[in-house]
Design an enzyme around this catalytic site. Structure first.
Site, PDB file in Angstrom:
ATOM      1  N   HIS A 472       0.816  -1.212   0.000  1.00 24.44           N
ATOM      2  CA  HIS A 472       0.000   0.000   0.000  1.00 24.44           C
ATOM      3  C   HIS A 472       0.853   1.267   0.000  1.00 24.44           C
ATOM      4  O   HIS A 472       0.600   2.193   0.782  1.00 24.44           O
ATOM      5  CB  HIS A 472      -0.927   0.022   1.227  1.00 24.44           C
ATOM      6  CG  HIS A 472      -1.781  -1.195   1.337  1.00 24.44           C
ATOM      7  ND1 HIS A 472      -2.273  -1.670   2.536  1.00 24.44           N
ATOM      8  CD2 HIS A 472      -2.248  -2.031   0.385  1.00 24.44           C
ATOM      9  CE1 HIS A 472      -2.987  -2.748   2.310  1.00 24.44           C
ATOM     10  NE2 HIS A 472      -2.993  -3.000   1.016  1.00 24.44           N
TER      11      HIS A 472
HETATM   12  C1  FAD Z   1       0.447  -7.417  -4.872  1.00 26.32           C
HETATM   13  C2  FAD Z   1      -0.498  -6.300  -4.514  1.00 26.32           C
HETATM   14  C3  FAD Z   1      -1.601  -6.568  -3.707  1.00 26.32           C
HETATM   15  C4  FAD Z   1      -2.489  -5.536  -3.375  1.00 26.32           C
HETATM   16  N1  FAD Z   1      -3.652  -5.845  -2.722  1.00 26.32           N
HETATM   17  C5  FAD Z   1      -4.599  -4.894  -2.585  1.00 26.32           C
HETATM   18  C6  FAD Z   1      -5.900  -5.223  -2.129  1.00 26.32           C
HETATM   19  O1  FAD Z   1      -6.227  -6.386  -1.894  1.00 26.32           O
HETATM   20  N2  FAD Z   1      -6.799  -4.212  -1.992  1.00 26.32           N
HETATM   21  C7  FAD Z   1      -6.478  -2.915  -2.259  1.00 26.32           C
HETATM   22  O2  FAD Z   1      -7.324  -2.037  -2.066  1.00 26.32           O
HETATM   23  N3  FAD Z   1      -5.254  -2.575  -2.692  1.00 26.32           N
HETATM   24  C8  FAD Z   1      -4.331  -3.547  -2.907  1.00 26.32           C
HETATM   25  N4  FAD Z   1      -3.131  -3.221  -3.456  1.00 26.32           N
HETATM   26  C9  FAD Z   1      -2.834  -1.800  -3.722  1.00 26.32           C
HETATM   27  C10 FAD Z   1      -3.616  -1.210  -4.886  1.00 26.32           C
HETATM   28  O3  FAD Z   1      -3.817  -2.147  -5.914  1.00 26.32           O
HETATM   29  C11 FAD Z   1      -2.848   0.017  -5.376  1.00 26.32           C
HETATM   30  O4  FAD Z   1      -2.702   0.908  -4.289  1.00 26.32           O
HETATM   31  C12 FAD Z   1      -3.545   0.753  -6.507  1.00 26.32           C
HETATM   32  O5  FAD Z   1      -3.823  -0.133  -7.563  1.00 26.32           O
HETATM   33  C13 FAD Z   1      -2.646   1.905  -6.981  1.00 26.32           C
HETATM   34  O6  FAD Z   1      -3.231   2.529  -8.082  1.00 26.32           O
HETATM   35  P1  FAD Z   1      -2.408   3.592  -8.936  1.00 26.32           P
HETATM   36  O7  FAD Z   1      -3.321   4.034 -10.007  1.00 26.32           O
HETATM   37  O8  FAD Z   1      -1.835   4.593  -8.014  1.00 26.32           O
HETATM   38  O9  FAD Z   1      -1.172   2.787  -9.533  1.00 26.32           O
HETATM   39  P2  FAD Z   1      -1.150   1.479 -10.426  1.00 26.32           P
HETATM   40  O10 FAD Z   1      -2.473   0.788 -10.399  1.00 26.32           O
HETATM   41  O11 FAD Z   1       0.034   0.713 -10.008  1.00 26.32           O
HETATM   42  O12 FAD Z   1      -0.989   2.025 -11.903  1.00 26.32           O
HETATM   43  C14 FAD Z   1       0.157   2.650 -12.396  1.00 26.32           C
HETATM   44  C15 FAD Z   1       0.267   2.291 -13.871  1.00 26.32           C
HETATM   45  O13 FAD Z   1       1.203   3.153 -14.487  1.00 26.32           O
HETATM   46  C16 FAD Z   1       2.052   2.406 -15.336  1.00 26.32           C
HETATM   47  N5  FAD Z   1       3.306   3.135 -15.451  1.00 26.32           N
HETATM   48  C17 FAD Z   1       4.173   3.440 -14.462  1.00 26.32           C
HETATM   49  N6  FAD Z   1       5.219   4.132 -14.941  1.00 26.32           N
HETATM   50  C18 FAD Z   1       4.995   4.298 -16.258  1.00 26.32           C
HETATM   51  C19 FAD Z   1       5.719   4.946 -17.296  1.00 26.32           C
HETATM   52  N7  FAD Z   1       6.880   5.560 -17.065  1.00 26.32           N
HETATM   53  N8  FAD Z   1       5.197   4.917 -18.557  1.00 26.32           N
HETATM   54  C20 FAD Z   1       4.015   4.316 -18.805  1.00 26.32           C
HETATM   55  N9  FAD Z   1       3.303   3.666 -17.848  1.00 26.32           N
HETATM   56  C21 FAD Z   1       3.778   3.677 -16.586  1.00 26.32           C
HETATM   57  C22 FAD Z   1       2.190   1.085 -14.608  1.00 26.32           C
HETATM   58  O14 FAD Z   1       2.653   0.052 -15.441  1.00 26.32           O
HETATM   59  C23 FAD Z   1       0.780   0.871 -14.085  1.00 26.32           C
HETATM   60  O15 FAD Z   1      -0.024   0.195 -15.017  1.00 26.32           O
HETATM   61  C24 FAD Z   1      -2.227  -4.213  -3.813  1.00 26.32           C
HETATM   62  C25 FAD Z   1      -1.118  -3.946  -4.626  1.00 26.32           C
HETATM   63  C26 FAD Z   1      -0.265  -4.976  -4.993  1.00 26.32           C
HETATM   64  C27 FAD Z   1       0.899  -4.671  -5.892  1.00 26.32           C
END
Ligand code: FAD
Length: 540
Positions: A472
């Site tokens: 997280h």
């Molecule tokens: C193993 C795991 C288990 C988890 N379990 C839970 C759970 O059960 N419940 C829950 O609520 N949360 C959980 N989480 C946390 C939750 O999924 C994340 O906090 C949330 O998805 C974050 O969203 P985000 O949009 O900030 O980033 P992300 O969903 O990580 O999206 C970022 C995206 O940007 C892309 N990206 C990054 N850099 C670049 C770049 N330079 N160029 C192009 N693309 C790029 C990445 O590839 C990715 O697709 C978990 C996370 C993980 C990894």
């Protein structure tokens, strides 16, 4: 150069919701750059596939954190989704919003419009809750299906009875009026398949002609004209691939997540001047808060050996696995439709805490070395326990000016004294829960930390020896007023001091919330879409 109204970097939880909402206006064009591939892999969609995608480098950034002062010299693994849906395509499916006070605190820090009454309508608009919940708190018409664990397991039932025997009440909806209590987990799983942000929001939006999604498109830096962001440079096909540029007529939106959004800002000359200078990067805009303030939940896992009943450790092997595979194929139920954690428990580390500061999860399974990803062979059950609102903060900083080099991730787990105290209280509660009378028929003995661990110092030593991230990370591009020395974005999520640039993902959280982060990250994106479009908040 191709030009669109909005260029969104990252098709993860936030990027998927944003793309969906912004593209509702047919006159608006959107380009999404995603470094990873399409989300075609079957393990993404099979809930139990979690255990496989956990280490699958084709769809996972698979970062390693720096060893911290309280991690016993260990470098803790930090998985992150790298595919459509981002981390929501590899996460543990748990749906957990957090507490009213979490968001009221964000507002108190100087962020207008981010208190609980402001964000609740967005949580509701996003979800299609199937199951218990009052209409005042739950939505029934959104894209994101939220169900409750439907696998009746005697160990889970006994764990919940044990919690109640210790005075922890059963809570029919921890995403409702109050979080504390014990209950089966709510998950983003529908008909035995994962509901990622991509399946719920991005894929429906991709059917619109104004949405253009490029996969295998790694953003390497931002293009500026003076202080205005006007586009993004990216490379297709990984390091050494072909370079491209795309122009944003209105805005560039960073949705790369907590580790990658600050990295991209720093690569583009936005951040601490000292850090940028150390990598030979010209300062475009000095903003010392970029990458600073990283927070995460840190969890040791208490493990007991189990007798008189099968646990998931055995069910996933041999003939049992074939039976479960058949069950999933015919009914979409059973072992393969499960999240890695099944029961949720929110409670207090001490009597003076007004709201629960501990989150505990129960699973009738156990992992090698306490790390999710590899089940043990002998029967086991696990309680992970963590402090919901840690005070320790770390950072994400460039390792090098190479955009393909992983950033330095230092979370500084347990450096705040309060965090150490609460983690010890959590481990003690985990032990009491596992030793409760209703679990006695199944409880053989405590395997970790083990019966020899009794004093606070011993518990703390065990926590440093085996704790891990609960995945997280947040707070590396914090939302706050311009006069603070830590804020990166304002309460409209615009980067302070620059134009045409927002950050919209988990990194903007000013302070860690009492929850897993997927639900609130999608809420942030949904609310941000209204801020961008100048629309008022949904009513009801
Ligand atoms: C193993 C795991 C288990 C988890 N379990 C839970 C759970 O059960 N419940 C829950 O609520 N949360 C959980 N989480 C946390 C939750 O999924 C994340 O906090 C949330 O998805 C974050 O969203 P985000 O949009 O900030 O980033 P992300 O969903 O990580 O999206 C970022 C995206 O940007 C892309 N990206 C990054 N850099 C670049 C770049 N330079 N160029 C192009 N693309 C790029 C990445 O590839 C990715 O697709 C978990 C996370 C993980 C990894």
């Amino acid at each position: 150069m191709d030009a669109f109204d909005y260029v969104i970097v990252g098709a993860g939880s936030a990027g998927s919701v944003l793309t969906n909402r912004l593209s509702e206006d047919p006159g608006t064009s959107i380009c999404v750059l995603e470094a990873g591939p399409k989300d075609w892999h079957p393990y993404i969609h099979l809930p139990a596939g979690f255990i496989k995608t956990f280490h699958m480098k084709s769809i996972n950034w698979a970062y390693q954190q720096e060893p911290g002062p309280w991690t016993g010299g260990r470098s803790i693994y930090a998985p992150r989704g790298k595919t459509l849906g981002g981390s929501s395509s590899i996460n543990g499916h748990i749906y957990n919003r957090g507490q009213r006070q979490d968001f009221d605190t964000w507002a108190q820090l100087g962020n207008r419009g981010w208190g609980y009454p402001d964000v609740l309508p967005y949580f509701k608009r996003l979800e299609r809750r199937v199951g218990e919940g009052e209409d005042a708190y739950r939505g029934r018409d959104g894209n994101l299906t939220v169900t409750t664990m439907d696998w009746q397991d005697p160990l889970c039932e006994a764990f919940m009875a044990g919690a109640m025997s210790l005075g922890i009440p059963k809570n029919p909806d921890y995403n409702g009026a109050i979080q504390e209590g014990v209950s089966y987990a709510q998950r983003t799983i529908q008909n035995g398949r994962r509901v990622s942000a991509a399946t719920a929001f991005l894929h429906p939006a991709r059917k619109r002609p104004n949405v253009h999604v490029h996969t295998h498109a790694h953003a390497t830096n931002l293009i500026f004209e003076g202080k205005r962001a006007v586009g993004v440079r990216y490379v297709r096909g990984g390091k050494g691939g072909a370079p491209f540029e795309v122009r944003a007529n209105k805005e560039v939106i960073l949705a790369g997540g907590t580790y990658n959004s600050p990295q991209l800002l720093q690569l583009s000359g936005v951040g601490s001047p000292d850090l940028l200078a150390s990598h030979g990067i010209e300062v475009r805009h000095a903003l010392p808060g970029v990458g600073e303030g990283l927070q995460d939940h840190y969890a040791p896992r208490t493990v007991a050996r189990v007798k008189n009943i099968k646990t998931i450790n055995e069910l996933r092997r041999g003939l049992s696995l074939w039976v479960e595979a058949l069950k999933w194929a015919t009914t979409r139920r059973g072992l393969l439709s499960l999240s890695p954690t099944m029961v949720y428990c929110f409670w207090h580390s001490g009597e003076t805490m007004e709201s629960s500061d501990l989150q505990l999860t129960f699973t009738p399974a156990s992992y090698k070395e306490g790390v999710q990803g590899q089940l043990e062979d002998q029967p086991g059950m696990t309680v992970a326990s963590w402090q919901q609102r840690p005070e320790s903060r770390g950072y994400v900083r460039l390792r090098s000016a190479d955009p393909f080099a992983p950033p330095i991730i230092q979370t500084n787990y347990l450096t705040a004294e309060l965090d150490r105290r609460v983690i010890v209280a959590g481990m003690k509660l985990a032990r009491r829960l596992l030793k409760s009378a209703p679990l006695a028929p199944y409880y053989a003995y405590e395997d970790f930390p083990g019966p020899g661990v009794e004093s606070d110092d011993e518990f703390l030593a065990a926590a440093t020896q085996r704790g891990t991230t609960t995945f997280h990370p947040g707070c590396t591009c914090r939302m706050g007023p311009a006069y603070s020395n830590w804020a990166v974005v304002d309460d409209q999520l615009r980067v302070h001091g620059l134009q045409g640039l927002r950050v919209i993902d988990a990194s903007i959280m000013p302070r860690m919330i009492s929850a897993n982060l997927n639900a609130s990250t999608m809420m942030i994106a949904d609310k941000a879409s209204d801020l961008i479009r100048g629309k008022s908040a949904p009513t009801g």
